[in-house]
Design an enzyme around this catalytic site. Structure first.
Site, PDB file in Angstrom:
ATOM      1  N   ASP A 144       0.852  -1.193   0.000  1.00 32.85           N
ATOM      2  CA  ASP A 144       0.000   0.000   0.000  1.00 32.85           C
ATOM      3  C   ASP A 144       0.887   1.242   0.000  1.00 32.85           C
ATOM      4  O   ASP A 144       2.068   1.167   0.335  1.00 32.85           O
ATOM      5  CB  ASP A 144      -0.925   0.003   1.222  1.00 32.85           C
ATOM      6  CG  ASP A 144      -0.162   0.095   2.527  1.00 32.85           C
ATOM      7  OD1 ASP A 144       0.710  -0.768   2.758  1.00 32.85           O
ATOM      8  OD2 ASP A 144      -0.385   1.041   3.312  1.00 32.85           O
ATOM      9  N   GLU A 185       0.123  -0.626   5.766  1.00 39.82           N
ATOM     10  CA  GLU A 185       1.156  -0.043   6.623  1.00 39.82           C
ATOM     11  C   GLU A 185       0.979   1.462   6.727  1.00 39.82           C
ATOM     12  O   GLU A 185       1.185   2.050   7.771  1.00 39.82           O
ATOM     13  CB  GLU A 185       2.545  -0.378   6.077  1.00 39.82           C
ATOM     14  CG  GLU A 185       3.672  -0.177   7.092  1.00 39.82           C
ATOM     15  CD  GLU A 185       4.145   1.267   7.215  1.00 39.82           C
ATOM     16  OE1 GLU A 185       4.670   1.640   8.281  1.00 39.82           O
ATOM     17  OE2 GLU A 185       4.001   2.033   6.248  1.00 39.82           O
TER      18      GLU A 185
HETATM   19 ZN   LIG Z   1       6.931   2.237   4.194  1.00 39.19          ZN
END
Ligand SMILES: [Zn+2]
Length: 464
Positions: free
Chosen positions: A103, A169
Site C-alpha cells: 500500500d 502499513e
Molecule cells: Zn513504508
C-alpha cells in the site's frame, strides 16, 4: 578464495541480469494506486495484492501463496489484503521472513508532482512515482533477490522463506497484530528482514538499529460558550486561539528543544552529520536556524520532538472580528527509543493540563501510539547482514537510527520474541517518501537486491 566464491559470482550475475525485469515489474506495481486510506478506491488494494501474489508465485520458490485479510480488533471490519507466501525449511536450514508493504500514501497535491504519481518515470538515474520507493521497491527487492537465489541454487534451495507483504502499513497497520496471530505458524522464523527503511546515502548501506516511537492526539481548547464580537469583549475575556497559542508555546524552550517534563532522551553516539547537509536535505534556507541541542542526528534519532500538524480555526478568508470559542489542534510527538509511547503521551497530557492558560478547558481525543524500538545487534544474523551489505554495496554499512516510526516492528518482536530482526531499505535522503516526487535511486535498488540475494545465500548455507 573459498568454495563459496563461484556461487557468489553467480549471484552477482543473476542479480545484474534480473534488474531490468525487476524494474519493469516495479513500474507495473507503481501504476496501481493502492492507497490504503478509506477515502480512496479500495479495490486497488486487492489488485495490488494480486499483482504481488502473482510475482511471488512466479518465483517458483513457494509451496503456497495466498492473499489474506484479518479482522481489525474491536471491529467487525477486515483489514486490507496482505500477501503471504511460504516454503518450509529443510536440512536444518533457517527460515527467513521477508516483510514489505504494497500500500502507499495518498499523493497530496497532484500539482506539485513533476510527473503523474502513478506513471513510473525515470529521470537522472531515479524512478519517480508514488510507492516507487516506499515500499514497492521493498517488495521488488525481496522478489528479485529470491529470483536470483532460485536461479543460482535451483532445487538445492533449503532455506525456509515466508514472504509477508502487508496492505495497510500507511494506514496504521490496523489488522497487523491480528494477522500475525492468525498466521503465527506460517510466519514463525529465525530471521526477519524488514525492507522499509533507508540507507545512509545512495551509495552507503545501513542497518537501522533504532526507531523513535510516536504519539498523536487531538487537543481541543475551549474558553467561551459561544463566539462574540472582539470589539465588545476583547481584552476582558480570552479567545480560544490566544489560549491555544500560549499553551502550545510552553511545549518548547526558546531554542526549540522539547520542554516537557517526563519525556526522556537516549544517550547514544551518532555519526558525524554536517549542518550544511541537513540544510540541503531538509530544505532549510540560509538564515533560518536549526532547533534543539546536541549533535544533529542525536536530536533526530535519540530525543523527543513535538510538531503541531493540524489546526481547526477560522480560515484567513473567513476571518472576522470575532473571539473564537474553541480551537482544535493535532499534536504529533516523536518518542525517544527507551520510552513507551503511552508514557510519553501521559507526560504530554499532564504538561498541557498543568499549563492551560486562563483556566481554559482542554479535551483530548483520537489518541494514537506507536512504540519506539532498539534492535538487538548481538545475534548472528546481524553479522551476516553486514557481510552481505558490504559486498552488495562495496562499502561498509553503518548503523543508523531513524527519527520516524515503524510501529509494527514492536508487534513483530512481541509475537516472535526469538526472531532476529534486520531492518534494511532502499530509501536515501532524497527519496521524499510520503511527499510529492517520491523517487527511487536506481543504483541503490540494484545494490539492495544484490545485498539481499547474498544474505539469502548465506542463510541458505547456514545450518542451525
Ligand atoms: Zn513504508
Amino acid at each position: 578464495m573459498t568454495s563459496e566464491t563461484p556461487r557468489k559470482d553467480a549471484v552477482h550475475e543473476a542479480v545484474a541480469t534480473g534488474i531490468p525485469t525487476a524494474l519493469a515489474d516495479l513500474g507495473a506495481l507503481v501504476r496501481i494506486p493502492s492507497i490504503a486510506w478509506p477515502a480512496f478506491d479500495q479495490t486497488q488494494l486487492q489488485r495490488s495484492a494480486e499483482a504481488v501474489a502473482a510475482l511471488a508465485e512466479a518465483t517458483g520458490v513457494f509451496d503456497r501463496v495466498e492473499v489474506k485479510r484479518s479482522r481489525i480488533p474491536g471491529t467487525e471490519e477486515l483489514g486490507q489484503p496482505a500477501v503471504l507466501a511460504t516454503r518450509a525449511a529443510r536440512d536444518g536450514r533457517p527460515t527467513v521472513l521477508l516483510y514489505a508493504h504494497h500500500d502507499v500514501q495518498p499523493t497530496g497535491d497532484d500539482a506539485l508532482w513533476e510527473t503523474p504519481p502513478f506513471e513510473p518515470t525515470v529521470r537522472d538515474g531515479r524512478l519517480y512515482g508514488r510507492g516507487a520507493a516506499d515500499d514497492k521497491a521493498g517488495v521488488m527487492v525481496h522478489i528479485a533477490a529470491l529470483r536470483a537465489l532460485r536461479e543460482v541454487v535451483g532445487d538445492d534451495l533449503s532455506l525456509g522463506v515466508a514472504l509477508f507483504i502487508e496492505g495497510e502499513e500507511e494506514y496504521g497497520s490496523r489488522s497487523f497484530g491480528q494477522f500475525l496471530a492468525d498466521n503465527a505458524d506460517a510466519l514463525r522464523s529465525d530471521v526477519i528482514v524488514v525492507a522499509d527503511s533507508g540507507n545512509w546515502d545512495a551509495t552507503t548501506p545501513a542497518l537501522t538499529v533504532s526507531l523513535r516511537g510516536n504519539t498523536r492526539f487531538t487537543l481541543t481548547v475551549r474558553t467561551l460558550d459561544h463566539a462574540s464580537h472582539s470589539g465588545m469583549f476583547g481584552g476582558a475575556v480570552p479567545d480560544a486561539l490566544l489560549a491555544t497559542v500560549k499553551l502550545l508555546a510552553t511545549l518548547w524552550d526558546d531554542d526549540g528543544a522539547v520542554a516537557v517534563e517526563g519525556l526522556v532522551e537516549r544517550d547514544a553516539q551518532t555519526p558525524e552529520y554536517a549542518e550544511a547537509t541537513l540544510r540541503g536535505e531538509a530544505g532549510l534556507p540560509e538564515g533560518v536556524q536549526t532547533i534543539g541541542r546536541g549533535s544533529i542526528l542525536g536530536r533526530i534519532w535519540n530525543k523527543p520532538s513535538i510538531t503541531v500538524t493540524g489546526i481547526d480555526a477560522t480560515s484567513v478568508a473567513a476571518a472576522s472580528n470575532t473571539l473564537a470559542p474553541e480551537i482544535s489542534v493535532v499534536v504529533s510527538a516523536r518518542v525517544a527509543p527507551g520510552q513507551r509511547a503511552e508514557e510519553a503521551y501521559a507526560a504530554l497530557e499532564t504538561h498541557l493540563r498543568a499549563h492551560a492558560p486562563f483556566g481554559a478547558q482542554l479535551t483530548f481525543s483520537d489518541v494514537d501510539f506507536g512504540d519506539a524500538f532498539l534492535v538487538d545487534t548481538s545475534g548472528w544474523a546481524v553479522g551476516l547482514a553486514r557481510t552481505a551489505l558490504a559486498e552488495g554495496y562495496g562499502v561498509e554499512p553503518v548503523d543508523i537510527g531513524v527519527g520516524g516510526s515503524i510501529p509494527f516492528i514492536a508487534d513483530l518482536v512481541e509475537q516472535f520474541p526469538d526472531a532476529q530482526i534486520l531492518v534494511t531499505g532502499i530509501e536515501d535522503p532524497h527519496t521524499r517518501a510520503h511527499s510529492p516526487n517520491e523517487s527511487l535511486h536506481l543504483d541503490t535498488f540494484r545494490r539492495a537486491v544484490l545485498s539481499e540475494a547474498l544474505l539469502l545465500q548465506l542463510l541458505d548455507a547456514r545450518t542451525n
